[in-house]
Scaffold this active site. Structure first.
Site, short mmCIF file in Angstrom:
data_model
loop_
_atom_site.label_atom_id
_atom_site.label_comp_id
_atom_site.label_asym_id
_atom_site.label_seq_id
_atom_site.Cartn_x
_atom_site.Cartn_y
_atom_site.Cartn_z
N PRO A 23 0.81 -1.23 0.12
CA PRO A 23 0.03 -0.02 0.05
C PRO A 23 0.80 1.38 0.16
O PRO A 23 1.60 1.36 0.84
CB PRO A 23 -0.77 -0.04 1.36
CG PRO A 23 -0.75 -1.69 1.83
CD PRO A 23 0.65 -2.11 1.10
N MET A 24 0.54 2.04 -0.98
CA MET A 24 1.39 3.43 -0.96
C MET A 24 0.23 4.63 -1.16
O MET A 24 -0.39 4.48 -2.17
CB MET A 24 2.46 3.49 -2.08
CG MET A 24 3.50 2.54 -1.90
SD MET A 24 4.84 2.42 -3.02
CE MET A 24 3.95 1.48 -4.39
N GLN A 79 -5.90 -1.52 3.15
CA GLN A 79 -5.09 -1.62 4.47
C GLN A 79 -5.68 -0.41 5.21
O GLN A 79 -6.25 0.73 4.66
CB GLN A 79 -3.70 -1.04 4.13
CG GLN A 79 -2.76 -1.21 5.23
CD GLN A 79 -1.36 -0.58 4.97
OE1 GLN A 79 -1.21 0.61 4.61
NE2 GLN A 79 -0.35 -1.49 5.13
N CYS A 110 4.39 3.44 9.23
CA CYS A 110 4.59 4.56 8.96
C CYS A 110 5.44 5.42 9.56
O CYS A 110 5.47 5.50 10.73
CB CYS A 110 3.34 5.40 8.74
SG CYS A 110 3.39 7.02 8.21
N LYS A 150 1.42 -4.88 8.90
CA LYS A 150 2.63 -4.73 7.87
C LYS A 150 3.26 -3.62 9.16
O LYS A 150 2.94 -2.69 9.67
CB LYS A 150 2.54 -3.68 6.81
CG LYS A 150 3.75 -3.51 6.02
CD LYS A 150 3.50 -2.99 4.61
CE LYS A 150 4.69 -2.62 3.97
NZ LYS A 150 5.40 -1.54 4.02
N GLY A 213 11.55 -4.35 1.41
CA GLY A 213 12.44 -3.66 1.47
C GLY A 213 13.52 -3.91 0.51
O GLY A 213 13.95 -5.20 0.58
N ASP A 214 13.87 -3.09 -0.47
CA ASP A 214 15.03 -3.16 -1.34
C ASP A 214 14.69 -4.40 -2.28
O ASP A 214 15.62 -4.86 -2.66
CB ASP A 214 16.61 -3.41 -0.63
CG ASP A 214 16.69 -2.31 0.23
OD1 ASP A 214 16.20 -1.34 -0.03
OD2 ASP A 214 17.97 -2.17 1.13
N GLY A 236 6.95 -2.26 -2.95
CA GLY A 236 6.42 -0.81 -2.83
C GLY A 236 7.32 -0.12 -3.79
O GLY A 236 6.90 -0.04 -4.93
#
Length: 382
Positions: A23-24, A79, A110, A150, A213-214, A236
């Site tokens: 989710p962004m 989310q 966040c 998350k 992540g990454d 993401g």
């Protein structure tokens, strides 16, 4: 060729291959989810942008639009972000009673200062009883729908929370956990700690653990799963301006050795850009609003191509689909995919200090009064 991965089970939903769109805020709306889902061939899990529980319960007009899913989206994944157990419970009950989604994910990742200074986001798991209360209300009001969460590693290296939070999640009936391998202090800087994902997987073998992540390429996803033993990946920033990354991810994790990774020409990228803007206009009910909303995506889509700063500025102020298409046609659309377009994209900065309510770190078992209603803001999913 890699071996096919096992399906990711989110309640009754089997996600195969185990690829999840993170989710962004302002990004993973219905149009962008549509593009990612099309490139994936309909496989994977595509989560809505973050919805604040207070705005949902109050039926905020903008929020009600954000919880709309296309008829082709299955399962419908939403989310939620909340800081008050009662409000979270009401929001989840609303989703269940009105059949607004099939899966509920809770955001505790966040790192934005205006959220953490109120005790929300990645600051919240430090208060173990509050985290437990929120999870308890969410699972108890979901009507059997799977609830996942998350989170990040913790506030900083001296205040890690992810292992305790994982154990609490299992005890409260959470179905799966996604871990972003950074602390709130890291924000989006530095390198994600994949070893932490492995440690969480060892600590909570009862439920699936997803790594985040990454992940900038499909090969990164394969490496993460091999190295950590995690059950799936959450992607993401890596897909910003690259919705076709999901075609690569699906192929790599399905063990499809015949798939050539997507390396579109600028002509192909331009076509996706126009389609993205058009979908936004249809979703918003106004072409001009759709093109304006699309402007934030221009730099991501054109990264690495010979476009020029002046043309990027012109593209970023286009006011109609016709103007956007016309400007793109002025470019050398025969350009091949540039190597400089691979790798990190989006935010990459870190912070030296996490802004927290006064006395927040004094006692992880005392919730205090640091959290207020203004902790619920429309911001990044972390």
């Amino acid at each position: 060729m890699t071996e096919p991965t096992q399906p990711l089970h989110i309640g009754e939903h089997a996600v195969q291959p185990p690829v999840v769109l993170a989710p962004m805020a302002g990004i993973t709306n219905a149009p962008f989810r549509t593009l990612c889902r099309e490139f994936s061939g309909g496989r994977g899990l595509f989560v809505s942008e973050m919805i604040t529980t207070r705005a949902l319960v109050e039926r905020n007009e903008k929020t009600m639009q954000l919880v709309h899913f296309d008829a082709s989206e299955t399962p419908r994944s939403i989310q939620l972000y909340g800081v008050d157990p009662v409000t979270v419970g009401k929001a989840v009950r609303m989703i269940a009673d009105e059949d607004l989604a099939d899966h509920i994910d809770l955001n505790f990742g966040c790192p934005v200062p205006k959220v953490t200074r109120k005790g929300g986001g990645s600051a919240l798991p430090y208060k173990r009883p509050l985290l437990r209360a929120i999870l308890h209300e969410a699972v108890g009001n979901a009507g059997g729908r799977p609830v996942t969460m998350k989170m990040r590693k913790g506030i900083d290296d001296d205040h890690l929370t992810y292992l305790d939070a994982g154990r609490i999640a299992v005890q409260e009936g959470v179905t799966a956990i996604a871990l972003h391998g950074r602390t709130a202090a890291q924000h989006y800087g530095g390198t994600a700690d994949w070893d932490a994902i492995a440690r969480l997987k060892e600590a909570v073998p009862e439920i699936p653990v997803l790594g985040n992540g990454d992940i900038w390429s499909a090969d990164d996803a394969v490496r993460m799963m091999r190295r950590t033993g995690c059950d799936g990946v959450v992607v993401g920033r890596g897909c910003l301006g690259r919705p076709w990354l999901f075609a690569d991810l699906v192929a790599a994790l399905a063990g499809d050795g015949t798939h050539a990774y997507a390396r579109p020409t600028l002509a192909e990228v331009a076509d996706v850009m126009v389609r993205h803007a058009r979908l936004l206009g249809e979703w918003l009910g106004d072409e001009a609003r759709g093109v304006i909303d699309f402007r934030k995506h221009v730099a991501w889509y054109t990264k690495g191509f010979s476009v020029g700063s002046e043309m990027r500025k012109r593209l970023a102020v286009a006011a109609s689909l016709e103007e956007l298409r016309s400007l793109l046609d002025e470019l050398d659309l025969t350009q091949e995919w540039p190597e400089s377009a691979d790798g990190p994209r989006g935010r990459t900065h870190s912070r030296n200090k996490v802004v927290l309510p006064e006395g927040w770190l004094d006692d992880p078992y005392e919730c205090g009064t640091g959290i207020g209603a203004d902790a619920e803001l429309d911001t990044s999913g972390g």
